[in-house]
Write a protein that holds these residues in place. Structure first.
Motif, mmCIF file in Angstrom:
data_model
loop_
_atom_site.group_PDB
_atom_site.id
_atom_site.type_symbol
_atom_site.label_atom_id
_atom_site.label_comp_id
_atom_site.label_asym_id
_atom_site.label_seq_id
_atom_site.Cartn_x
_atom_site.Cartn_y
_atom_site.Cartn_z
ATOM 1 N N ARG A 99 1.505 7.171 1.390
ATOM 2 C CA ARG A 99 0.605 8.323 1.480
ATOM 3 C C ARG A 99 -0.835 7.858 1.726
ATOM 4 O O ARG A 99 -1.578 8.466 2.498
ATOM 5 C CB ARG A 99 0.687 9.125 0.174
ATOM 6 N N ARG A 109 -11.622 11.348 0.501
ATOM 7 C CA ARG A 109 -11.651 11.789 -0.883
ATOM 8 C C ARG A 109 -10.299 11.524 -1.550
ATOM 9 O O ARG A 109 -10.229 11.122 -2.699
ATOM 10 C CB ARG A 109 -11.968 13.292 -0.926
ATOM 11 N N ILE A 110 -9.228 11.744 -0.785
ATOM 12 C CA ILE A 110 -7.893 11.546 -1.334
ATOM 13 C C ILE A 110 -7.672 10.078 -1.700
ATOM 14 O O ILE A 110 -7.012 9.769 -2.681
ATOM 15 C CB ILE A 110 -6.823 12.009 -0.313
ATOM 16 N N ILE A 111 -8.255 9.192 -0.926
ATOM 17 C CA ILE A 111 -7.976 7.762 -1.145
ATOM 18 C C ILE A 111 -9.240 7.012 -1.527
ATOM 19 O O ILE A 111 -9.374 5.840 -1.251
ATOM 20 C CB ILE A 111 -7.386 7.133 0.128
ATOM 21 N N ARG A 112 -10.152 7.728 -2.179
ATOM 22 C CA ARG A 112 -11.440 7.117 -2.480
ATOM 23 C C ARG A 112 -11.298 5.797 -3.212
ATOM 24 O O ARG A 112 -12.082 4.877 -3.035
ATOM 25 C CB ARG A 112 -12.279 8.084 -3.310
ATOM 26 N N GLU A 113 -10.267 5.714 -4.067
ATOM 27 C CA GLU A 113 -10.091 4.485 -4.858
ATOM 28 C C GLU A 113 -9.770 3.295 -3.958
ATOM 29 O O GLU A 113 -9.859 2.165 -4.379
ATOM 30 C CB GLU A 113 -9.016 4.692 -5.926
ATOM 31 N N MET A 158 0.847 -1.191 0.000
ATOM 32 C CA MET A 158 0.000 0.000 0.000
ATOM 33 C C MET A 158 0.885 1.244 0.000
ATOM 34 O O MET A 158 1.893 1.290 0.700
ATOM 35 C CB MET A 158 -0.872 -0.051 1.258
ATOM 36 N N LEU A 159 0.474 2.253 -0.798
ATOM 37 C CA LEU A 159 1.259 3.483 -0.832
ATOM 38 C C LEU A 159 1.322 4.103 0.560
ATOM 39 O O LEU A 159 0.326 4.122 1.286
ATOM 40 C CB LEU A 159 0.605 4.496 -1.777
ATOM 41 N N TRP A 181 -17.180 5.689 1.258
ATOM 42 C CA TRP A 181 -17.014 7.048 0.751
ATOM 43 C C TRP A 181 -18.342 7.805 0.793
ATOM 44 O O TRP A 181 -18.415 8.920 1.287
ATOM 45 C CB TRP A 181 -16.448 7.031 -0.667
ATOM 46 N N GLU A 182 -19.387 7.185 0.283
ATOM 47 C CA GLU A 182 -20.662 7.905 0.192
ATOM 48 C C GLU A 182 -21.185 8.310 1.559
ATOM 49 O O GLU A 182 -21.704 9.410 1.741
ATOM 50 C CB GLU A 182 -21.700 7.062 -0.559
ATOM 51 N N ALA A 231 -1.743 4.974 3.135
ATOM 52 C CA ALA A 231 -1.825 4.425 4.490
ATOM 53 C C ALA A 231 -2.004 5.558 5.498
ATOM 54 O O ALA A 231 -2.811 5.464 6.430
ATOM 55 C CB ALA A 231 -0.557 3.633 4.798
ATOM 56 N N LEU A 260 -11.330 2.884 -0.958
ATOM 57 C CA LEU A 260 -12.456 2.651 -0.045
ATOM 58 C C LEU A 260 -13.595 1.988 -0.783
ATOM 59 O O LEU A 260 -13.696 2.104 -2.002
ATOM 60 C CB LEU A 260 -12.959 3.984 0.514
ATOM 61 N N LYS A 268 -17.345 1.889 -2.038
ATOM 62 C CA LYS A 268 -18.215 2.963 -2.497
ATOM 63 C C LYS A 268 -19.059 3.491 -1.336
ATOM 64 O O LYS A 268 -19.202 4.688 -1.143
ATOM 65 C CB LYS A 268 -19.095 2.374 -3.588
#
Lengths: 474, 326
Positions: free
Chosen positions: B4, B95-99, B1-2, B106-107, B6, B101, B103
């Motif tokens: 940033r 928002r920064i790591i939404r990809e 995991m990146l 995030w929502e 994490a 999380l 869906k």
């Protein structure tokens, strides 16, 4: 809903013919519209807005110190395109993409097209988008423009005209995908009956196209974003999520021995393919703009060494310059020996004396565009501007003719749109997406942008435009 | 995991937990105030003292009037720890790591953010009874936990979020307990009176521990409450429990499941966990509860810093650039 009053207003309307007949591909939808109350339609529109907000389908507005996130309004009435019409578009777009790719390979290598005088040499080699570091390069698999979003409009004659080829980092595809999900919920029945071609496999196609750029059996793919303040950040993260790949910023990457690595909690991990959404000159401060903090120092050398594939390839921007655009029909004939399937808008190049004289004289009838601007900035719509503005642009053109082109004002087609409790026609354009991997593929759908203000022709999201779901029928 | 990513997940966990705890103890303080005799003034100062932002508060407001305190703790964007700030940061991290999380995560975080904005527009802090609002916020956060619990794979990202959540919770439980130090009794003679009991009860309720405590101990006894909230091995908001869980997360992240430690963060948390594990409540009280809790908060901060240097720090590639250019 009462739509008997609906008028085409002298434009090409996608639903109603000039004689007032409903076009056959809209018939079922029209019936549905008629029997749905306006109260219900407004309610459906309201829910669609709410859904968009909760999904966080937003874009950031530049020059707004609040860092405001805005929602691209999605009008719930779709734009419908019959298959016969789509097939023409599809073959035209494939043809265009293929020719432009040959062109890019040529101008960065043999430059035969320039030697043969098909395209003026100075237009290319003096363009600020012509990247000298790319000279002599052949990108992996010989593909330069992997992802294209071409803008088209339909004129009053019912013909499509290409407005521009966006070959750098065309955005909006996430809106096409997410809007479809929302609209499917708005018209659950009609979807089954009509037979609308799906678009939802786009991320899978994008991923396999990207993987195809590496020879490794399991290449590591990432999406490179300028970061959260970029207007299209939502899209970058959406695509990374849908493809199941990392979304990286420049700071996450580091180049060692001409290889690109991600900095992870477990140390460095090599990355093989990047779908980069950073402009060319911000990619690598060592090769391009030394001021850029967005990019990755050394990535261009790694690219040249063949250790990382970039999509789109750096340097593609030179081919979507608005001045080069005028030559695309010739480019198609030159490389493919075929007649262009899609029309270009007749374009006057202010760099040419004769064209310039015409433009200066007829400026009030023309749309003048800066060759390098995007997003609806730096343009003049002659018929809608004052004499003062005309004069201002005349001076701009005289001072820097190469920077401007002009085109006749097209009458953009209209699509019925929900407005103030009623339905009326609003102007639209069309941006289909093309992927160039093993083959060239046009996704059967598009981002339809709509000018929400009555009579307006400006469809850009940054200038008050909205969007529509685009249905391509089986 | 990146690294940033994490980092963002870890802080998402911390900020959500922080907001939830604020919602809890404001709610409880509100309840408590209603039980106090009329001649005793409402006490809102202790609440601010526990958050550690007393100085900031004093620089902005005169006195400790309810509406000001509520605004400061809940809606004041200039207070970096207010609920609205925590939720904004949580959502920003999401928002920064939404990809990374689901869906839904995030929502729901996004909706929570809008819920706070709505509360701000409606001036909730001025309402006679703002409790339904806190209830809603708390439930929304619990919903996010619930969705995550049943939909997120137990891989690195999960453990980083949990790590943030448990360290934050340990810190907040210690602060809740510390409220008792700040709440003023009218006089020393009041110790052990119904008023004193009311305070201890309110405290237990703020961490939803009241019923569980009753079952374990029966009567309200200060030492028992302290023991329960600091050392209990089974209650999910006790400090020991949180530290133990956080340690577990760290071991899962590094893959070190055989005991001992592999990095300085694991070492520090292992030390703290074993100290708590072998402590007696009498020692704590003898040390001075307030001092003990202060000390604990410092240790938790140190662990957080070590997590940062161990996992989140990345090399600045731009520095490398200027070196190679010179």
């Amino acid at each position: 809903m009462n739509i008997d009053h609906y008028k085409t207003g002298g434009h090409f309307d996608e639903m109603v013919s000039p004689e007032g007949e409903i076009r056959s591909h809209y018939e079922e939808f029209y019936k549905h519209l008629k029997k749905t109350s306006s109260r219900k339609m407004n309610h459906l529109q309201f829910s669609a807005n709410q859904t968009q907000r909760s999904m966080g389908m937003t874009f950031n507005v530049y020059h707004d110190n609040q860092g405001l996130e805005k929602i691209l309004h999605l009008d719930i009435i779709p734009r419908i395109i019959p298959n016969s019409e789509w097939e023409i578009l599809e073959s035209g777009l494939k043809q265009r993409t293929k020719a432009i790719n040959y062109f890019l390979q040529d101008i960065y290598n043999e430059q035969q097209v320039l030697k043969d005088g098909i395209v003026p040499s100075d237009l290319i080699v003096k363009s600020r988008d012509f990247l000298e570091p790319c000279i002599g390069l052949t990108p992996p698999k010989g593909i330069w423009c992997h992802i294209t979003g071409t803008d088209l409009v339909k004129n009053v004659d019912g013909q499509y005209y290409v407005l521009e080829d966006n070959l750098r980092c065309p955005s909006g595809v996430s809106y096409m995908l997410e809007s479809r999900e929302i609209i499917k919920r708005v018209y659950p029945d009609i979807f089954n009956q009509k037979g609308v071609k799906p678009v939802s496999d786009y991320p899978a196609k994008l991923l396999s196209m990207l993987q195809n750029l590496s020879d490794k059996p399991k290449p590591v793919v990432g999406v490179l974003t300028p970061g959260i303040y970029n207007s299209a950040y939502y899209e970058h993260s959406y695509l990374a999520l849908q493809m199941g790949v990392e979304l990286v910023n420049g700071v996450d990457l580091i180049v060692e021995n001409n290889k690109v690595y991600m900095q992870t909690t477990k140390g460095l991990e090599q990355i093989d393919v990047l779908y980069r959404r950073i402009d060319d000159t911000f990619l690598d401060p060592l090769t391009f703009n030394p001021e850029s903090m967005l990019g990755v120092p050394g990535i261009f050398e790694a690219y040249k060494a063949g250790n990382i594939a970039l999509a789109n390839a750096p340097g593609t921007g030179v081919a979507d310059d608005k001045a080069v655009y005028a030559y695309v029909p010739k480019i198609i004939e030159y490389y493919l020996n075929e007649q262009p399937i899609l029309n270009n808008v007749p374009t006057y190049l202010c760099r040419e004396e004769e064209d310039r004289a015409y433009v200066l004289e007829h400026i009030s009838e023309l749309v003048v565009k800066e060759t390098n601007a995007a997003g609806g900035y730096g343009m003049l719509i002659g018929p809608k501007s004052t004499a003062e503005e005309h004069e201002k642009f005349r001076n701009l053109i005289r001072n820097n003719p190469k920077n401007y082109i002009a085109q006749p004002t097209l009458s953009l087609s209209t699509v019925p749109t929900l407005a103030d409790n009623t339905i009326s026609g609003r102007h639209v354009d069309l941006r289909p997406y093309i992927l160039y991997g093993k083959d060239i593929e046009v996704i059967p759908g598009a981002l339809t942008r709509v000018a929400l203000k009555e009579g307006s022709l400006v469809v850009n999201s940054s200038q008050g435009g909205g969007s529509k779901d685009t249905w391509v029928l089986y | 995991m990146l690294s940033r990513v994490a980092n963002s997940i870890y802080w998402l966990g911390r900020y959500l937990e922080r907001a939830e705890n604020y919602a809890r103890f404001i709610d409880v303080n509100f309840n408590l105030m209603q039980d106090l005799p009329g001649d005793l003034k409402e006490q809102w100062l202790p609440l601010i003292a526990t958050t550690g932002d007393l100085e900031l508060y004093k620089s902005k407001y005169q006195g400790f009037e309810r509406q000001n305190v509520l605004f400061f703790l809940v809606f004041d964007a200039e207070n970096p720890n207010s609920m609205i700030s925590s939720i904004k940061f949580a959502r920003e991290n999401a928002r920064i790591i939404r990809e990374n999380l689901s869906k839904e995560t995030w929502e729901k975080s996004n909706e929570l953010h809008y819920m706070m904005q709505h509360g701000l527009e409606k001036k909730v802090w001025k309402k006679e009874d703002p409790r339904p609002f806190f209830e809603k916020v708390k439930n929304q956060i619990l919903l996010i936990y619930g969705i995550a619990d049943s939909s997120v794979a137990r891989v690195e990202g999960w453990y980083f979020r949990q790590l943030g959540q448990y360290l934050e919770r340990a810190d907040k439980t210690s602060r809740v307990l510390d409220v008792k130090y700040h709440i003023l009794l009218p006089s020393d003679q009041e110790v052990g009176t119904p008023l004193d009991f009311l305070h201890w009860m309110a405290l237990l309720k703020s961490v939803t521990a009241f019923n569980t405590y009753r079952r374990v101990y029966g009567n309200i006894d200060p030492a028992c409450v302290v023991e329960f909230l600091v050392l209990n091995k089974y209650f999910p908001r006790s400090i020991y429990f949180c530290i133990k869980k956080a340690e577990h997360c760290l071991h899962n992240i590094s893959g070190n499941l055989g005991g001992g430690y592999m990095n300085s963060a694991e070492k520090a948390i292992g030390e703290l966990r074993s100290r708590l594990e072998f402590s007696e409540v009498g020692e704590l009280i003898g040390y001075g509860l307030h001092e003990y809790l202060d000390n604990l908060q410092v240790k938790i901060n140190q662990i957080s810093d070590l997590v940062d240097t161990t996992f989140f720090t990345i090399r600045d590639n731009q520095v490398q650039q200027s070196q190679s250019q010179s």
